[in-house]
Design a protein around this motif. Sequence first.
Motif, PDB file in Angstrom:
ATOM      1  N   ASP A 200      14.567  -1.315  -9.658  1.00 56.45           N
ATOM      2  CA  ASP A 200      13.339  -0.663  -9.196  1.00 56.45           C
ATOM      3  C   ASP A 200      13.413   0.830  -9.500  1.00 56.45           C
TER       4      ASP A 200
ATOM      5  N   TYR B  54       9.878  12.963  -1.949  1.00 55.99           N
ATOM      6  CA  TYR B  54       9.398  11.765  -2.643  1.00 55.99           C
ATOM      7  C   TYR B  54       9.998  11.743  -4.038  1.00 55.99           C
TER       8      TYR B  54
ATOM      9  N   LEU C 120      11.852   3.933  -4.848  1.00 56.58           N
ATOM     10  CA  LEU C 120      11.794   3.426  -3.472  1.00 56.58           C
ATOM     11  C   LEU C 120      13.167   3.340  -2.817  1.00 56.58           C
TER      12      LEU C 120
ATOM     13  N   TYR D 230       8.636   6.312   4.796  1.00 56.74           N
ATOM     14  CA  TYR D 230       8.132   6.135   3.433  1.00 56.74           C
ATOM     15  C   TYR D 230       6.769   5.455   3.553  1.00 56.74           C
TER      16      TYR D 230
ATOM     17  N   TYR E 277       3.518   3.854   1.275  1.00 56.50           N
ATOM     18  CA  TYR E 277       2.763   3.556   0.068  1.00 56.50           C
ATOM     19  C   TYR E 277       1.488   2.818   0.492  1.00 56.50           C
TER      20      TYR E 277
HETATM   21  P1  P6P Z   1       4.013   6.067  -7.781  1.00 56.19           P
HETATM   22  C1  P6P Z   1       8.688   2.496  -8.791  1.00 56.19           C
HETATM   23  O1  P6P Z   1       7.774   2.075  -9.814  1.00 56.19           O
HETATM   24  C2  P6P Z   1       8.074   2.093  -7.466  1.00 56.19           C
HETATM   25  O2  P6P Z   1       7.917   0.713  -7.435  1.00 56.19           O
HETATM   26  C3  P6P Z   1       8.921   2.600  -6.314  1.00 56.19           C
HETATM   27  O3  P6P Z   1      10.276   2.596  -6.618  1.00 56.19           O
HETATM   28  C4  P6P Z   1       8.383   3.990  -6.081  1.00 56.19           C
HETATM   29  O4  P6P Z   1       8.530   4.424  -4.729  1.00 56.19           O
HETATM   30  C5  P6P Z   1       6.895   3.842  -6.438  1.00 56.19           C
HETATM   31  O5  P6P Z   1       6.802   2.731  -7.329  1.00 56.19           O
HETATM   32  C6  P6P Z   1       6.363   5.065  -7.151  1.00 56.19           C
HETATM   33  O6  P6P Z   1       4.979   4.837  -7.386  1.00 56.19           O
HETATM   34  O7  P6P Z   1       2.639   5.456  -7.820  1.00 56.19           O
HETATM   35  O8  P6P Z   1       4.160   7.099  -6.675  1.00 56.19           O
HETATM   36  O9  P6P Z   1       4.518   6.566  -9.111  1.00 56.19           O
END
Ligand code: P6P
Length: 342
Positions: free
Chosen positions: A123, A243, A247, A261, A263
Amino acid sequence: MTIKENLALPVGTTLDRFIMRKQEDFPFATGELSQLLRDIALAAKIVNRAINHAGLTDIGGAYGKQNVQGEDQQKLDVVANIRFIRALRNGGEVCAIISEEEEEIIQTGNQKGRYIVAIDPLDGSSNIDVNVSIGTIFSIYRRVSEMGGDGTLADCFQKGTEQVAAGYIIYGSSTMLVYTTGNGVNGFTYETSLGEFFLSHPNITIPAKGEIYSVNEGGYNHFPEGVKKYVELCRVRNYSARYIGSLVADFHRNLLKGGIYLYPNTQKSPLGKLRLLYECNALAFLVEQAGGKASDGMRRILDIEPFELHQRCPFYIGSTEMVEEVESLLVAREVRERTPVA
Ligand code: P6P
Protein backbone atom coordinates in the motif's frame (compact mmCIF):
# COMPACT_ATOMS: atom_id res chain seq x y z
CA MET A 1 32.57 -4.23 24.58
CA THR A 2 33.91 -7.21 26.56
CA ILE A 3 32.71 -10.77 25.94
CA LYS A 4 31.00 -10.63 29.31
CA GLU A 5 29.20 -7.41 28.35
CA ASN A 6 28.27 -8.84 24.96
CA LEU A 7 26.93 -12.05 26.47
CA ALA A 8 24.97 -10.00 28.99
CA LEU A 9 23.03 -8.39 26.17
CA PRO A 10 19.63 -10.05 25.78
CA VAL A 11 19.16 -11.54 22.33
CA GLY A 12 15.50 -10.67 22.50
CA THR A 13 12.35 -12.56 21.61
CA THR A 14 12.11 -13.57 18.00
CA LEU A 15 8.74 -13.56 16.22
CA ASP A 16 8.93 -17.36 15.96
CA ARG A 17 9.48 -17.80 19.68
CA PHE A 18 6.73 -15.27 20.46
CA ILE A 19 4.26 -17.07 18.19
CA MET A 20 5.09 -20.41 19.81
CA ARG A 21 4.64 -18.97 23.30
CA LYS A 22 1.30 -17.37 22.31
CA GLN A 23 0.19 -20.65 20.77
CA GLU A 24 0.55 -22.21 24.22
CA ASP A 25 -2.15 -19.70 25.31
CA PHE A 26 -4.50 -21.49 22.91
CA PRO A 27 -4.53 -25.10 24.13
CA PHE A 28 -6.58 -26.21 21.16
CA ALA A 29 -4.43 -24.35 18.64
CA THR A 30 -3.14 -26.76 16.06
CA GLY A 31 -0.28 -24.57 14.95
CA GLU A 32 -1.78 -23.81 11.56
CA LEU A 33 -2.34 -20.12 12.34
CA SER A 34 1.18 -19.93 13.74
CA GLN A 35 2.52 -21.37 10.50
CA LEU A 36 0.42 -18.89 8.49
CA LEU A 37 1.91 -15.97 10.41
CA ARG A 38 5.39 -17.36 9.71
CA ASP A 39 4.55 -17.57 6.00
CA ILE A 40 3.57 -13.89 6.02
CA ALA A 41 6.76 -12.96 7.87
CA LEU A 42 8.85 -14.84 5.30
CA ALA A 43 7.22 -13.00 2.40
CA ALA A 44 7.72 -9.72 4.27
CA LYS A 45 11.48 -10.38 4.50
CA ILE A 46 11.66 -11.05 0.75
CA VAL A 47 9.61 -7.95 -0.13
CA ASN A 48 11.69 -5.88 2.28
CA ARG A 49 14.84 -6.93 0.42
CA ALA A 50 13.27 -6.02 -2.94
CA ILE A 51 12.19 -2.59 -1.66
CA ASN A 52 15.62 -1.84 -0.20
CA HIS A 53 17.30 -2.67 -3.51
CA ALA A 54 14.71 -0.93 -5.71
CA GLY A 55 16.87 2.14 -6.26
CA LEU A 56 19.79 -0.03 -7.38
CA THR A 57 17.92 -2.45 -9.57
CA ASP A 58 15.39 -2.18 -12.35
CA ILE A 59 12.57 -3.06 -9.98
CA GLY A 60 11.46 0.51 -9.19
CA GLY A 61 9.07 2.62 -11.18
CA ALA A 62 5.80 1.98 -12.96
CA TYR A 63 4.90 -1.48 -14.25
CA GLY A 64 3.00 -0.01 -17.18
CA LYS A 65 -0.39 -1.53 -16.34
CA GLN A 66 -3.33 -0.63 -14.09
CA ASN A 67 -4.81 -2.81 -11.38
CA VAL A 68 -8.49 -3.59 -10.91
CA GLN A 69 -8.82 -0.26 -9.12
CA GLY A 70 -7.64 1.60 -12.22
CA GLU A 71 -4.50 2.62 -10.34
CA ASP A 72 -1.11 2.57 -12.05
CA GLN A 73 0.74 -0.51 -10.80
CA GLN A 74 4.32 -0.10 -9.70
CA LYS A 75 6.74 -2.95 -10.43
CA LEU A 76 7.03 -3.54 -6.70
CA ASP A 77 3.23 -3.87 -6.42
CA VAL A 78 3.49 -6.83 -8.80
CA VAL A 79 6.53 -8.30 -7.03
CA ALA A 80 4.95 -8.00 -3.58
CA ASN A 81 1.69 -9.51 -4.82
CA ILE A 82 3.48 -12.52 -6.31
CA ARG A 83 5.71 -12.98 -3.24
CA PHE A 84 2.84 -13.00 -0.73
CA ILE A 85 0.63 -15.22 -2.89
CA ARG A 86 3.50 -17.69 -3.41
CA ALA A 87 4.38 -17.78 0.31
CA LEU A 88 0.73 -18.34 1.31
CA ARG A 89 0.21 -20.97 -1.43
CA ASN A 90 3.38 -22.87 -0.49
CA GLY A 91 2.59 -22.64 3.24
CA GLY A 92 -0.50 -24.77 2.65
CA GLU A 93 -2.72 -23.19 5.35
CA VAL A 94 -4.67 -20.81 3.08
CA CYS A 95 -7.35 -21.98 0.64
CA ALA A 96 -7.97 -18.60 -1.04
CA ILE A 97 -6.66 -15.03 -1.12
CA ILE A 98 -8.25 -11.65 -1.82
CA SER A 99 -5.65 -9.18 -3.09
CA GLU A 100 -5.88 -5.52 -4.04
CA GLU A 101 -3.92 -6.45 -7.17
CA GLU A 102 -6.31 -9.21 -8.33
CA GLU A 103 -9.88 -8.71 -9.56
CA GLU A 104 -11.11 -12.15 -8.48
CA ILE A 105 -10.46 -14.49 -5.56
CA ILE A 106 -7.15 -16.33 -5.93
CA GLN A 107 -7.54 -20.07 -5.33
CA THR A 108 -4.34 -21.49 -3.88
CA GLY A 109 -5.21 -25.13 -4.54
CA ASN A 110 -4.86 -25.86 -0.82
CA GLN A 111 -8.39 -27.22 -0.57
CA LYS A 112 -7.74 -28.47 2.96
CA GLY A 113 -6.53 -25.01 3.99
CA ARG A 114 -8.56 -23.67 6.90
CA TYR A 115 -7.90 -19.96 6.32
CA ILE A 116 -8.62 -17.07 3.98
CA VAL A 117 -6.28 -14.07 3.69
CA ALA A 118 -7.24 -10.60 2.47
CA ILE A 119 -4.16 -8.55 1.61
CA ASP A 120 -2.95 -5.26 0.22
CA PRO A 121 0.53 -6.47 -0.77
CA LEU A 122 2.06 -3.01 -1.03
CA ASP A 123 0.00 0.00 0.00
CA GLY A 124 1.22 3.48 -0.86
CA SER A 125 3.52 2.16 -3.56
CA SER A 126 3.44 5.46 -5.47
CA ASN A 127 5.77 6.63 -2.69
CA ILE A 128 8.46 4.03 -3.43
CA ASP A 129 10.39 6.13 -5.93
CA VAL A 130 10.59 9.03 -3.48
CA ASN A 131 11.74 6.82 -0.59
CA VAL A 132 8.68 7.30 1.60
CA SER A 133 7.57 4.50 3.96
CA ILE A 134 5.09 1.98 2.50
CA GLY A 135 3.34 -1.05 3.87
CA THR A 136 1.60 -4.41 3.56
CA ILE A 137 -1.80 -4.90 5.25
CA PHE A 138 -3.37 -8.32 5.92
CA SER A 139 -6.46 -9.90 7.47
CA ILE A 140 -6.85 -13.61 8.31
CA TYR A 141 -10.22 -15.41 8.58
CA ARG A 142 -11.22 -19.02 9.13
CA ARG A 143 -13.02 -20.37 6.10
CA VAL A 144 -16.77 -20.91 6.58
CA SER A 145 -17.10 -23.24 3.57
CA GLU A 146 -16.53 -26.98 3.79
CA MET A 147 -12.89 -28.08 3.70
CA GLY A 148 -11.92 -30.03 0.61
CA GLY A 149 -13.02 -27.41 -1.93
CA ASP A 150 -12.02 -24.01 -3.24
CA GLY A 151 -12.50 -20.88 -1.17
CA THR A 152 -15.89 -19.22 -1.76
CA LEU A 153 -17.33 -15.71 -1.76
CA ALA A 154 -19.03 -16.57 1.54
CA ASP A 155 -15.56 -17.15 2.96
CA CYS A 156 -14.55 -13.68 1.74
CA PHE A 157 -17.66 -11.72 2.73
CA GLN A 158 -17.21 -12.17 6.49
CA LYS A 159 -17.51 -9.13 8.74
CA GLY A 160 -14.32 -7.72 10.24
CA THR A 161 -15.39 -9.05 13.63
CA GLU A 162 -14.68 -12.56 12.30
CA GLN A 163 -10.95 -11.94 11.77
CA VAL A 164 -8.71 -14.37 13.69
CA ALA A 165 -5.63 -12.23 13.08
CA ALA A 166 -4.61 -9.03 11.31
CA GLY A 167 -1.52 -6.91 10.90
CA TYR A 168 0.73 -4.82 8.78
CA ILE A 169 4.38 -4.58 7.80
CA ILE A 170 5.81 -1.07 7.54
CA TYR A 171 8.89 -0.72 5.32
CA GLY A 172 10.27 2.47 6.80
CA SER A 173 13.36 3.76 8.59
CA SER A 174 13.19 0.28 10.03
CA THR A 175 10.98 -2.57 8.92
CA MET A 176 8.37 -3.66 11.44
CA LEU A 177 5.66 -6.28 11.61
CA VAL A 178 2.73 -5.34 13.88
CA TYR A 179 -0.08 -7.86 14.43
CA THR A 180 -2.87 -9.08 16.69
CA THR A 181 -4.63 -12.41 17.17
CA GLY A 182 -7.26 -10.78 19.38
CA ASN A 183 -5.13 -10.62 22.53
CA GLY A 184 -3.46 -7.25 22.24
CA VAL A 185 -1.09 -5.75 19.66
CA ASN A 186 2.64 -6.48 19.45
CA GLY A 187 5.34 -4.98 17.21
CA PHE A 188 8.48 -6.70 15.89
CA THR A 189 11.45 -4.94 14.34
CA TYR A 190 13.44 -6.66 11.58
CA GLU A 191 17.12 -7.19 12.28
CA THR A 192 18.50 -7.58 8.75
CA SER A 193 21.90 -8.91 9.85
CA LEU A 194 20.17 -11.88 11.50
CA GLY A 195 17.17 -12.09 9.19
CA GLU A 196 14.84 -12.13 12.17
CA PHE A 197 11.97 -10.04 13.53
CA PHE A 198 12.50 -9.25 17.24
CA LEU A 199 9.84 -8.14 19.72
CA SER A 200 10.41 -4.39 20.09
CA HIS A 201 6.94 -2.97 20.90
CA PRO A 202 5.08 -5.30 23.30
CA ASN A 203 1.41 -4.60 24.13
CA ILE A 204 0.96 -1.48 22.00
CA THR A 205 -1.89 0.78 23.16
CA ILE A 206 -3.07 3.99 21.46
CA PRO A 207 -3.60 7.11 23.64
CA ALA A 208 -7.32 7.90 24.05
CA LYS A 209 -6.64 11.32 22.56
CA GLY A 210 -3.88 12.86 20.51
CA GLU A 211 -2.95 16.08 18.75
CA ILE A 212 -2.14 14.71 15.28
CA TYR A 213 -4.62 14.62 12.40
CA SER A 214 -3.91 12.92 9.09
CA VAL A 215 -6.06 13.91 6.11
CA ASN A 216 -5.44 15.11 2.56
CA GLU A 217 -6.63 18.68 3.06
CA GLY A 218 -6.39 19.19 -0.69
CA GLY A 219 -9.87 17.65 -0.78
CA TYR A 220 -11.24 19.95 1.93
CA ASN A 221 -13.80 21.66 -0.30
CA HIS A 222 -15.37 18.29 -1.11
CA PHE A 223 -15.44 16.90 2.43
CA PRO A 224 -18.73 16.28 4.27
CA GLU A 225 -19.60 19.32 6.40
CA GLY A 226 -18.95 17.42 9.64
CA VAL A 227 -15.39 16.61 8.50
CA LYS A 228 -14.80 20.22 7.46
CA LYS A 229 -15.88 21.28 10.94
CA TYR A 230 -13.51 18.75 12.53
CA VAL A 231 -10.54 19.91 10.41
CA GLU A 232 -11.31 23.51 11.41
CA LEU A 233 -11.31 22.44 15.09
CA CYS A 234 -7.92 20.73 14.63
CA ARG A 235 -6.52 23.95 13.15
CA VAL A 236 -7.95 26.11 15.98
CA ARG A 237 -6.50 23.70 18.54
CA ASN A 238 -3.08 23.91 16.83
CA TYR A 239 -2.95 20.16 16.28
CA SER A 240 -0.17 18.87 14.03
CA ALA A 241 -1.17 18.05 10.47
CA ARG A 242 0.76 14.93 9.48
CA TYR A 243 -0.20 13.21 6.19
CA ILE A 244 2.36 11.06 4.42
CA GLY A 245 0.06 9.70 1.71
CA SER A 246 0.88 6.19 2.91
CA LEU A 247 -1.85 4.72 5.11
CA VAL A 248 0.35 2.27 7.01
CA ALA A 249 2.91 4.97 7.86
CA ASP A 250 0.24 7.46 8.98
CA PHE A 251 -1.58 4.76 10.96
CA HIS A 252 1.59 3.47 12.63
CA ARG A 253 2.62 6.93 13.85
CA ASN A 254 -0.87 7.68 15.17
CA LEU A 255 -1.04 4.25 16.86
CA LEU A 256 2.12 4.99 18.84
CA LYS A 257 1.61 8.71 19.50
CA GLY A 258 -2.17 9.16 19.42
CA GLY A 259 -4.02 10.82 16.57
CA ILE A 260 -6.62 10.29 13.85
CA TYR A 261 -6.48 9.35 10.17
CA LEU A 262 -9.39 10.48 8.03
CA TYR A 263 -10.29 9.46 4.49
CA PRO A 264 -13.84 10.75 3.98
CA ASN A 265 -16.22 10.20 1.11
CA THR A 266 -15.91 13.01 -1.44
CA GLN A 267 -17.46 13.83 -4.82
CA LYS A 268 -14.42 12.15 -6.46
CA SER A 269 -14.74 9.10 -4.16
CA PRO A 270 -18.42 8.91 -3.08
CA LEU A 271 -17.75 5.79 -1.00
CA GLY A 272 -14.30 6.90 0.11
CA LYS A 273 -11.06 5.52 -1.35
CA LEU A 274 -9.92 2.84 1.06
CA ARG A 275 -10.99 -0.78 0.72
CA LEU A 276 -12.87 -2.55 3.47
CA LEU A 277 -11.61 -6.11 3.05
CA TYR A 278 -7.85 -5.62 2.83
CA GLU A 279 -7.19 -2.19 4.32
CA CYS A 280 -9.87 -0.96 6.74
CA ASN A 281 -10.83 -4.19 8.51
CA ALA A 282 -7.27 -5.17 9.41
CA LEU A 283 -6.38 -1.75 10.84
CA ALA A 284 -9.75 -1.53 12.59
CA PHE A 285 -9.10 -4.87 14.36
CA LEU A 286 -5.63 -3.68 15.38
CA VAL A 287 -6.73 -0.27 16.62
CA GLU A 288 -9.59 -1.71 18.71
CA GLN A 289 -7.17 -4.23 20.23
CA ALA A 290 -4.93 -1.25 21.09
CA GLY A 291 -7.86 0.64 22.69
CA GLY A 292 -8.76 2.87 19.75
CA LYS A 293 -11.70 3.12 17.35
CA ALA A 294 -12.44 2.79 13.63
CA SER A 295 -15.62 4.00 11.94
CA ASP A 296 -17.05 4.87 8.54
CA GLY A 297 -18.56 7.91 10.22
CA MET A 298 -21.77 6.14 11.18
CA ARG A 299 -20.86 2.48 11.80
CA ARG A 300 -18.11 0.50 13.46
CA ILE A 301 -15.87 -0.68 10.59
CA LEU A 302 -15.78 -4.26 11.92
CA ASP A 303 -19.59 -4.49 11.80
CA ILE A 304 -19.91 -3.61 8.11
CA GLU A 305 -21.32 -6.50 6.05
CA PRO A 306 -19.12 -6.95 2.94
CA PHE A 307 -20.88 -7.46 -0.41
CA GLU A 308 -18.08 -6.84 -2.90
CA LEU A 309 -14.41 -7.88 -2.89
CA HIS A 310 -13.08 -4.37 -3.54
CA GLN A 311 -15.75 -2.31 -1.85
CA ARG A 312 -14.69 1.01 -0.42
CA CYS A 313 -15.80 2.87 2.69
CA PRO A 314 -15.14 6.22 4.37
CA PHE A 315 -12.49 5.64 7.04
CA TYR A 316 -11.90 7.39 10.36
CA ILE A 317 -9.43 5.57 12.62
CA GLY A 318 -7.27 6.31 15.66
CA SER A 319 -7.67 7.63 19.20
CA THR A 320 -11.16 6.88 20.49
CA GLU A 321 -12.05 10.41 21.63
CA MET A 322 -10.98 11.86 18.27
CA VAL A 323 -12.95 9.36 16.18
CA GLU A 324 -16.01 9.85 18.39
CA GLU A 325 -15.83 13.63 17.90
CA VAL A 326 -15.81 13.21 14.12
CA GLU A 327 -18.78 10.83 14.35
CA SER A 328 -20.73 13.29 16.48
CA LEU A 329 -20.04 16.14 14.05
CA LEU A 330 -21.11 13.99 11.09
CA VAL A 331 -24.29 12.83 12.84
CA ALA A 332 -25.13 16.36 14.01
CA ARG A 333 -24.74 17.64 10.46
CA GLU A 334 -26.78 14.72 9.11
CA VAL A 335 -29.61 15.51 11.56
CA ARG A 336 -29.52 19.22 10.70
CA GLU A 337 -29.68 18.50 6.98
CA ARG A 338 -32.65 16.16 7.49
CA THR A 339 -34.52 18.47 9.86
CA PRO A 340 -36.83 20.74 7.86
CA VAL A 341 -36.41 24.39 8.75
CA ALA A 342 -39.57 25.54 10.56
P1 P6P B 1 -4.68 10.48 -1.59
C1 P6P B 1 -2.29 5.03 -1.09
O1 P6P B 1 -2.73 5.04 -2.46
C2 P6P B 1 -3.54 5.07 -0.23
O2 P6P B 1 -4.31 3.95 -0.49
C3 P6P B 1 -3.17 5.19 1.23
O3 P6P B 1 -1.99 4.51 1.53
C4 P6P B 1 -3.04 6.68 1.44
O4 P6P B 1 -3.33 7.08 2.78
C5 P6P B 1 -4.09 7.24 0.47
O5 P6P B 1 -4.28 6.26 -0.54
C6 P6P B 1 -3.62 8.52 -0.19
O6 P6P B 1 -4.68 8.97 -1.02
O7 P6P B 1 -6.00 10.61 -2.30
O8 P6P B 1 -4.58 11.39 -0.37
O9 P6P B 1 -3.47 10.58 -2.48
